[in-house]
Design a protein around this motif. Structure first.
Motif, short mmCIF file in Angstrom:
data_model
loop_
_atom_site.label_atom_id
_atom_site.label_comp_id
_atom_site.label_asym_id
_atom_site.label_seq_id
_atom_site.Cartn_x
_atom_site.Cartn_y
_atom_site.Cartn_z
N GLY A 1 1.05 -1.15 -0.27
CA GLY A 1 0.07 0.10 -0.11
C GLY A 1 0.99 1.23 0.07
O GLY A 1 1.99 1.24 -0.08
N ASN B 1 2.11 5.31 -0.91
CA ASN B 1 2.63 5.97 -2.29
C ASN B 1 4.16 6.59 -1.83
O ASN B 1 4.11 7.61 -1.47
N HIS C 1 4.51 -3.09 -6.03
CA HIS C 1 3.29 -2.25 -5.34
C HIS C 1 2.11 -2.87 -5.10
O HIS C 1 1.38 -3.46 -6.09
N ALA D 1 -1.69 -2.30 -4.51
CA ALA D 1 -2.58 -0.95 -4.38
C ALA D 1 -4.12 -0.98 -4.81
O ALA D 1 -4.20 -2.06 -5.52
N ASN E 1 -1.15 5.33 -8.56
CA ASN E 1 -0.62 6.62 -8.14
C ASN E 1 0.84 6.69 -8.61
O ASN E 1 1.32 5.99 -9.47
N HIS F 1 3.66 3.94 -8.89
CA HIS F 1 3.71 2.97 -9.74
C HIS F 1 4.42 3.40 -11.08
O HIS F 1 4.56 2.59 -11.93
#
Length: 766
Positions: free
Chosen positions: A468, A470, A493, A495, A499, A502
């Motif tokens: 999770g 950013n 990542h 998620a 965001n 990535h």
């Protein structure tokens, strides 16, 4: 008078916080996110025992059975997760990563939910579909190829549940490292490292019911209307029964002036509101340590004056004598401290300090709350322990209606730390892991956020995995962080939505879509519940209510188990078996942590259970067995002070902050209505006298240049000056836009938290 530019509008906001404005923006967000009508029911179930818990902030719920216990920002978080918009393989086929990098954080957020696991194709500069088992195998191949497990780092966001976080840390330690950079490193680490030195536990000492009995509340470095809107409901009730509330913050925030509760029809229908704070104190940025020490000095003076006059003492001599050590050295340091230095460094006039101290000493039951306004400075650990000193002077810890109340950010940031997301684990915890799981966990300390970035830049970390969050946007020194991530061999990542992180990827990259907390999580044919711990150590369970955004989503827990199984096999830990039933993971947590005894039974009760906080019960888990007063001098040669000496009055101190339309790095919209900013984010709030002194006018466009001594130019260009009620020499602007100004080497002593609230900067015309 409004200032209008093509980029947006600035105009005064004269209404109370919340009220009809909040409900209006709730409706607009539901429409913008295209939330289907059948999913509106989620708003009425998010805090019920049978529904999901709000995935937003960590403020506790007054009643888990409430039908309407949510706030505007909670609805934004829920609507963003329940959006009807989708980011499919077809979306990635139509957009290169380079093209997507040109979009703003807000634009990236608006694309919607990720639907399928994707792998980066360097030749096409696009993410391509990949099967889940192939994704797990790719991660395993990279991890198994590393010469040392310490060449991998495993980030955790505060959204992860206790179950996912516990399994994650177990996997990583079985793999062989303690490299756990996490969001705590960037927010309340000063609290987690400071309070154990004074009261023995790095958590708050209050529960929600204490607010019913407090007669005085001191709110340091916090903006509840934006960051924890449900907290305003508690403050409203405190204010209405006559409690004194003081806001201590450089910015005078609207939510702490007046509040209209959407939960109370009379206020809504009559357009009335409740005044919240009766006093506003505005210290200069990084001046809180001096202010709190000045309050302690004045408290000691009042006690000595009372003794000389034969009046009742101001200090709680019984508490100090029975429960503390180190007081005499602390008191002597206060006597020796210069009032002139304390006033100058705090930026608060002495008469205001004395008035604030009078409020404190008159309080019979005092709660001190604080947010990141205290914890993102070089001296933040000292500030937190000084606040603890102040409260101990009056015996305001360990009794009903009083205590220390750090207010965490994300919904389970505290729970993650409790269940083992910790780069500096205790030997006792590692011993218990070894006893329960029959492997030898690594004993050396791992990397926090700052050290992880440094290690990536040095080529010492080659695999980065994010549970999770950013990371690329949340961290300091943005260009250097991005350079570090791009040097990795693999970035991974987990998620719910697209965001920036990535798009700032390693040589190989995976994007793994996860179920949100609003969604039904089926494992082995049974719906699973997940647990979190709020800011006041309450642990409760919740179940998703919505159908998953895509049939190809997997839970964080299932993905962690899949990667662990592919990397380590199933001995001695049955990863897939535990992930098939989260109750089994809770059984494991219970075996490692004694405070989680009868976990499954206790969490099944509405509202869950409270984890014991020893300091609340006047049990002091310190070396001396007592609460410890600590002596802290005021630093006269900090980087900020040295910068002021070089540049004089033109040197400004900048704090990063969030707008009302964002949560952490997630930008939901472009308005910050309580501060009167609409349709734009590149603004910098400054004192009107400073704007004039620097030769600018309200509304001018400026560039911000960071002042540091490592020879690296750090700048953030084209920000619009907005005149605001903030102390001279101080400014504020939104993150992540101003994160490039925070030097990687500028962090809290003893805590490692980036100094995002005290950045020395110069302004130049754009």
């Amino acid at each position: 008078m409004s200032i209008k530019e093509d980029d947006g509008t600035v105009k005064p906001y004269t209404h109370a916080a919340a009220g009809w404005g909040a409900l209006k923006f709730v409706a607009l967000n539901l429409l913008k996110e295209r939330v289907q009508g059948s999913n509106y029911r989620m708003l009425f179930g998010q805090n019920q025992p049978g529904g999901f818990d709000c995935p937003g902030c960590a403020w506790p719920d007054r009643e888990h059975a409430s039908t309407f216990e949510f706030c505007e920002n909670g609805v934004k978080a829920v609507a963003a997760e329940s959006t009807g918009k989708r980011v499919t393989p077809a979306f990635f086929a139509a957009h290169t990563v380079t093209e997507l990098m040109d979009e703003t954080d807000y634009e990236l957020e608006q694309h919607g939910r990720l639907t399928d696991p994707m792998v980066y194709d360097a030749v096409a500069d696009r993410y391509m579909p990949i099967a889940w088992e192939q994704a797990y195998a790719l991660v395993a191949r990279h991890l198994q190829a590393l010469p040392s497990p310490d060449q991998a780092a495993f980030y955790t966001s505060g959204r992860a549940s206790n179950e996912a976080a516990f399994l994650y840390q177990l996997f990583v330690r079985a793999y062989g490292t303690n490299n756990f950079p996490d969001c705590s490193n960037m927010c309340h680490e000063a609290t987690s490292r400071g309070l154990p030195q004074t009261v023995g536990v790095g958590k708050g000492t209050v529960v929600l019911e204490d607010f019913e009995h407090a007669d005085t509340l001191l709110i340091f470095g916090q903006n509840p209307a934006t960051n924890h809107p449900r907290m305003l409901g508690e403050l409203r009730e405190c204010a209405r029964r006559g409690a004194t509330i003081v806001s201590i913050n450089p910015l005078r925030e609207r939510g702490l002036e007046r509040f209209t509760s959407p939960q109370h029809p009379v206020e809504m229908l009559t357009m009335s509101s409740t005044p919240i704070s009766s006093m506003f104190i505005q210290p200069r940025l990084s001046g809180d340590l001096a202010l709190i020490k000045a309050m302690a000095k004045r408290t000691l003076e009042l006690d000595e004056e009372a003794q000389a006059a034969g009046a009742p003492r101001v200090l709680d001599a019984d508490f100090i004598g029975r429960h503390t050590s180190g007081f005499e050295a602390f008191a002597q340091d206060l006597r020796n401290e210069s009032w002139g230095l304390l006033v100058a460094e705090s930026g608060v006039p002495r008469e205001q300090i004395e008035a604030l101290t009078q409020v404190f000493v008159r309080g019979r039951r005092v709660i001190c709350t604080w947010g990141m306004g205290l914890t993102q400075h070089k001296n933040s650990l000292l500030t937190v322990t000084m606040l603890s000193n102040l409260m101990m002077m009056r015996g305001q810890i360990g009794k009903q209606g009083a205590g220390l109340c750090p207010v965490r950010g994300h919904s389970n940031v505290q729970g993650n730390r409790t269940v083992g997301i910790e780069e500096q684990p205790s030997q006792a915890f590692l011993d218990r892991l070894q006893q329960v799981f029959h492997f030898d966990p690594p004993r050396h300390h791992g990397y926090d956020v700052v050290r992880t970035i440094e290690a990536m830049l040095a080529g010492e970390v080659k695999v980065f995995m994010g549970l999770g969050g950013n990371f690329a946007s949340a961290t300091p020194d943005t260009p250097r962080t991005w350079a570090g991530l791009r040097q990795c061999e693999l970035t991974v990542h987990l998620a719910t939505k697209l965001n920036r992180s990535h798009l700032v990827h390693g040589k190989e990259a995976l994007l793994l879509p996860v179920l949100g907390r609003t969604e039904i999580d089926m494992q082995a044919g049974r719906a699973q519940g997940v647990t979190v711990e709020d800011s006041m150590s309450m642990v409760h369970i919740s179940f998703g209510m919505n159908q998953p955004a895509s049939p190809n989503l997997r839970s964080e827990t299932a993905i962690v188990a899949g990667i662990a199984h592919a990397t380590l096999g199933d001995a001695p830990i049955d990863w897939l078996g535990h992930a098939a039933d989260y109750a089994r993971i809770r059984d494991l947590i219970e075996r490692v942590f004694d405070d989680f005894h009868d976990y499954n039974a206790r969490v099944a009760k509405p509202g869950g259970f409270h984890l014991k906080v020893a300091s609340r019960e006047m049990e002091w888990s310190t070396a001396s067995g007592k609460a410890q007063f600590l002596v802290h001098p005021i630093d006269r040669a900090s980087p900020l002070q040295r910068a002021r000496e070089r540049h004089g009055e033109k040197l400004m101190t900048l704090m990063t902050t969030r707008s009302h339309d964002q949560y952490n790095t997630t930008v939901y919209g472009l308005d910050d209505r309580y501060r009167g900013v609409f349709g734009m984010r590149r603004v910098v709030f400054a004192n009107a006298d400073d704007i004039a002194m620097l030769g600018f006018a309200d509304g001018d466009w400026v560039n911000l240049v960071s002042v540091w001594d490592d020879g690296i130019e750090r700048r953030a260009d084209r920000f619009r000056l907005v005149s605001y009620d903030i102390p001279r020499g101080c400014m504020a602007a939104y993150y992540p836009e101003t994160n490039p100004l925070v030097p990687l080497s500028s962090y809290a002593d003893g805590a490692g938290t980036p100094t995002s609230k005290s950045i020395p900067v110069l302004l130049e015309a754009a």
